[in-house]
Motif scaffolding. Structure first.
Motif, PDB file in Angstrom:
ATOM      1  N   ALA A  88       0.822  -1.204   0.000  1.00  0.00           N
ATOM      2  CA  ALA A  88       0.000   0.000   0.000  1.00  0.00           C
ATOM      3  C   ALA A  88       0.859   1.258   0.000  1.00  0.00           C
ATOM      4  CB  ALA A  88      -0.936  -0.019   1.209  1.00  0.00           C
ATOM      5  N   LEU A  89       1.958   1.248   0.763  1.00  0.00           N
ATOM      6  CA  LEU A  89       2.835   2.418   0.827  1.00  0.00           C
ATOM      7  C   LEU A  89       3.508   2.685  -0.511  1.00  0.00           C
ATOM      8  CD1 LEU A  89       4.581   2.037   4.306  1.00  0.00           C
ATOM      9  CD2 LEU A  89       3.210   3.976   3.537  1.00  0.00           C
ATOM     10  N   TYR A  90       4.065   1.643  -1.109  1.00  0.00           N
ATOM     11  CA  TYR A  90       4.782   1.825  -2.371  1.00  0.00           C
ATOM     12  C   TYR A  90       3.825   2.231  -3.497  1.00  0.00           C
ATOM     13  CZ  TYR A  90       8.976  -0.284  -0.341  1.00  0.00           C
ATOM     14  OH  TYR A  90      10.081  -0.550   0.425  1.00  0.00           O
ATOM     15  N   LEU A  91       2.704   1.545  -3.586  1.00  0.00           N
ATOM     16  CA  LEU A  91       1.762   1.855  -4.664  1.00  0.00           C
ATOM     17  C   LEU A  91       1.098   3.210  -4.435  1.00  0.00           C
ATOM     18  CD1 LEU A  91       0.501   0.860  -7.258  1.00  0.00           C
ATOM     19  CD2 LEU A  91      -1.251  -0.315  -5.915  1.00  0.00           C
ATOM     20  N   GLY A  92       0.675   3.453  -3.197  1.00  0.00           N
ATOM     21  CA  GLY A  92       0.045   4.741  -2.897  1.00  0.00           C
ATOM     22  C   GLY A  92       1.006   5.899  -3.094  1.00  0.00           C
ATOM     23  N   GLY A  93       2.251   5.746  -2.613  1.00  0.00           N
ATOM     24  CA  GLY A  93       3.239   6.807  -2.796  1.00  0.00           C
ATOM     25  C   GLY A  93       3.521   7.064  -4.266  1.00  0.00           C
ATOM     26  N   THR A  94       3.597   6.002  -5.056  1.00  0.00           N
ATOM     27  CA  THR A  94       3.837   6.138  -6.492  1.00  0.00           C
ATOM     28  C   THR A  94       2.728   6.933  -7.167  1.00  0.00           C
ATOM     29  OG1 THR A  94       5.115   4.085  -6.648  1.00  0.00           O
ATOM     30  CG2 THR A  94       4.023   4.856  -8.658  1.00  0.00           C
ATOM     31  N   LEU A  95       1.484   6.573  -6.890  1.00  0.00           N
ATOM     32  CA  LEU A  95       0.355   7.238  -7.548  1.00  0.00           C
ATOM     33  C   LEU A  95       0.204   8.683  -7.091  1.00  0.00           C
ATOM     34  CD1 LEU A  95      -2.250   4.324  -7.501  1.00  0.00           C
ATOM     35  CD2 LEU A  95      -0.806   5.091  -9.396  1.00  0.00           C
ATOM     36  N   ILE A  96       0.451   8.942  -5.814  1.00  0.00           N
ATOM     37  CA  ILE A  96       0.358  10.311  -5.309  1.00  0.00           C
ATOM     38  C   ILE A  96       1.429  11.185  -5.957  1.00  0.00           C
ATOM     39  CG2 ILE A  96       0.774  11.739  -3.256  1.00  0.00           C
ATOM     40  CD1 ILE A  96      -0.748   9.632  -1.637  1.00  0.00           C
ATOM     41  N   CYS A  97       2.658  10.686  -6.018  1.00  0.00           N
ATOM     42  CA  CYS A  97       3.737  11.446  -6.662  1.00  0.00           C
ATOM     43  C   CYS A  97       3.435  11.704  -8.133  1.00  0.00           C
ATOM     44  CB  CYS A  97       5.059  10.696  -6.528  1.00  0.00           C
ATOM     45  SG  CYS A  97       5.730  10.627  -4.852  1.00  0.00           S
ATOM     46  N   SER A  98       2.929  10.692  -8.810  1.00  0.00           N
ATOM     47  CA  SER A  98       2.646  10.829 -10.240  1.00  0.00           C
ATOM     48  C   SER A  98       1.527  11.828 -10.495  1.00  0.00           C
ATOM     49  CB  SER A  98       2.286   9.463 -10.826  1.00  0.00           C
ATOM     50  OG  SER A  98       2.002   9.561 -12.202  1.00  0.00           O
ATOM     51  N   LEU A  99       0.454  11.721  -9.730  1.00  0.00           N
ATOM     52  CA  LEU A  99      -0.667  12.648  -9.918  1.00  0.00           C
ATOM     53  C   LEU A  99      -0.268  14.082  -9.585  1.00  0.00           C
ATOM     54  CD1 LEU A  99      -3.714  10.608  -8.545  1.00  0.00           C
ATOM     55  CD2 LEU A  99      -3.290  11.296 -10.902  1.00  0.00           C
ATOM     56  N   MET A 100       0.561  14.227  -8.560  1.00  0.00           N
ATOM     57  CA  MET A 100       0.994  15.570  -8.196  1.00  0.00           C
ATOM     58  C   MET A 100       1.860  16.183  -9.294  1.00  0.00           C
ATOM     59  SD  MET A 100       3.012  16.727  -4.757  1.00  0.00           S
ATOM     60  CE  MET A 100       1.883  15.703  -3.822  1.00  0.00           C
ATOM     61  N   ALA A 101       2.757  15.383  -9.850  1.00  0.00           N
ATOM     62  CA  ALA A 101       3.597  15.888 -10.935  1.00  0.00           C
ATOM     63  C   ALA A 101       2.769  16.200 -12.175  1.00  0.00           C
ATOM     64  CB  ALA A 101       4.681  14.863 -11.263  1.00  0.00           C
ATOM     65  N   ASN A 102       1.742  15.404 -12.416  1.00  0.00           N
ATOM     66  CA  ASN A 102       0.905  15.602 -13.605  1.00  0.00           C
ATOM     67  C   ASN A 102       0.100  16.893 -13.561  1.00  0.00           C
ATOM     68  OD1 ASN A 102       1.312  13.739 -15.639  1.00  0.00           O
ATOM     69  ND2 ASN A 102       0.042  12.167 -14.683  1.00  0.00           N
ATOM     70  N   VAL A 103      -0.097  17.436 -12.362  1.00  0.00           N
ATOM     71  CA  VAL A 103      -0.772  18.731 -12.263  1.00  0.00           C
ATOM     72  C   VAL A 103      -0.017  19.766 -13.080  1.00  0.00           C
ATOM     73  CG1 VAL A 103      -1.402  20.602 -10.688  1.00  0.00           C
ATOM     74  CG2 VAL A 103      -1.785  18.221 -10.006  1.00  0.00           C
ATOM     75  N   GLU A 104       1.318  19.715 -13.046  1.00  0.00           N
ATOM     76  CA  GLU A 104       2.140  20.648 -13.825  1.00  0.00           C
ATOM     77  C   GLU A 104       2.376  20.142 -15.238  1.00  0.00           C
ATOM     78  OE1 GLU A 104       2.546  23.311 -12.282  1.00  0.00           O
ATOM     79  OE2 GLU A 104       2.403  22.742 -10.173  1.00  0.00           O
ATOM     80  N   HIS A 105       2.614  18.834 -15.391  1.00  0.00           N
ATOM     81  CA  HIS A 105       2.927  18.292 -16.716  1.00  0.00           C
ATOM     82  C   HIS A 105       1.760  18.477 -17.688  1.00  0.00           C
ATOM     83  CE1 HIS A 105       6.714  16.747 -15.464  1.00  0.00           C
ATOM     84  NE2 HIS A 105       6.238  15.755 -14.716  1.00  0.00           N
TER      85      HIS A 105
END
Length: 238
Positions: free
Chosen positions: A67-84
């Motif tokens: 849960a930590l690895y998958l959740g952290g991955t998706l949160i980081c990706s979605l946050m970066a995509n706000v700018e991308h």
């Protein structure tokens, strides 16, 4: 400057699905264990009759690294995509604020969201225990907090790496694929060497000296911040 950037990032994540992920992780994990204990209630309560809370926590802890690895991955990706997705990096970095402050504000927000998810897991585990009728035994609050936050500290190297990859790449295929691979690999992390960082979250729960692995995760996570921040500060953005 970092706090101004953090406030702006906080506003940007509204309606982006990040809070849904924050709640989805712990709720899904607890629902799975609720179903597990509900179906096999007599068998499991007989097996763990001397320590019902310990049995529940052990079953939950087995899936916390995933849960930590998958959740952290998706949160980081979605946050970066706000700018991308809005191609707003140039406008953001043209403001009178250092790139390091931008990187650190996004990291702080990511860590805060994952911490909220871990807190929900700890609180929800207590609630699940009471629903299952474990209230007759004292609640091991220290263990309840350990199940979320000790493993969280041990997982910081992977979360820091995922944020670095997500902010550096407009195409999120690589960071997300990497995160999913690490998440699946963590299912077998108990059989890995304790020197392998992928095993640290489960070791932070089950090892004789769990604080060593939480401390190692904190230290390595901080070390990974340095190259990540330097690379982000020097990289050309679109």
């Amino acid at each position: 400057m970092m706090w101004r950037s953090f406030s702006a990032d906080w506003l940007k994540i509204r309606g982006k699905g990040l809070w849904f992920l924050v709640f989805l992780g712990p709720i899904g994990l607890l629902a799975m264990q609720g179903l597990n204990f509900g179906i096999r209630y007599d068998y499991l309560t007989k097996q763990y009759h001397s320590d019902l809370w310990g049995g529940l926590l052990d079953n939950v802890a087995n899936f916390v690294p995933v849960a930590l690895y998958l959740g952290g991955t998706l949160i980081c990706s979605l946050m970066a995509n706000v700018e991308h997705q809005t191609s707003s990096w140039k406008q953001l970095l043209a403001l009178p604020i250092s790139r390091t402050a931008v990187f650190m504000s996004k990291l702080l927000l990511c860590l805060l969201l994952v911490a909220v998810s871990c807190l929900l897991l700890s609180v929800g585990t207590v609630g699940l225990g009471y629903l299952l009728g474990f209230g007759d035994q004292p609640v091991p609050y220290a263990k309840v907090m350990q199940i979320g936050f000790a493993s969280y500290a041990a997982a910081l190297p992977v979360i820091s790496l995922q944020l670095w990859l997500s902010l550096s790449s407009r195409n999120q295929t690589l960071p997300v694929s990497c995160g999913i691979t690490l998440s699946l690999g963590s299912l077998f992390s108990a059989s890995l060497s304790e020197w392998f960082p992928l095993s640290w979250p489960i070791m932070a729960w089950s090892a004789p000296r769990p604080w060593l692995f939480s401390g190692a995760g904190l230290m390595l996570g901080l070390l990974l911040l340095l190259p990540g921040a330097l690379h982000f500060a020097r990289k050309d953005v679109n």
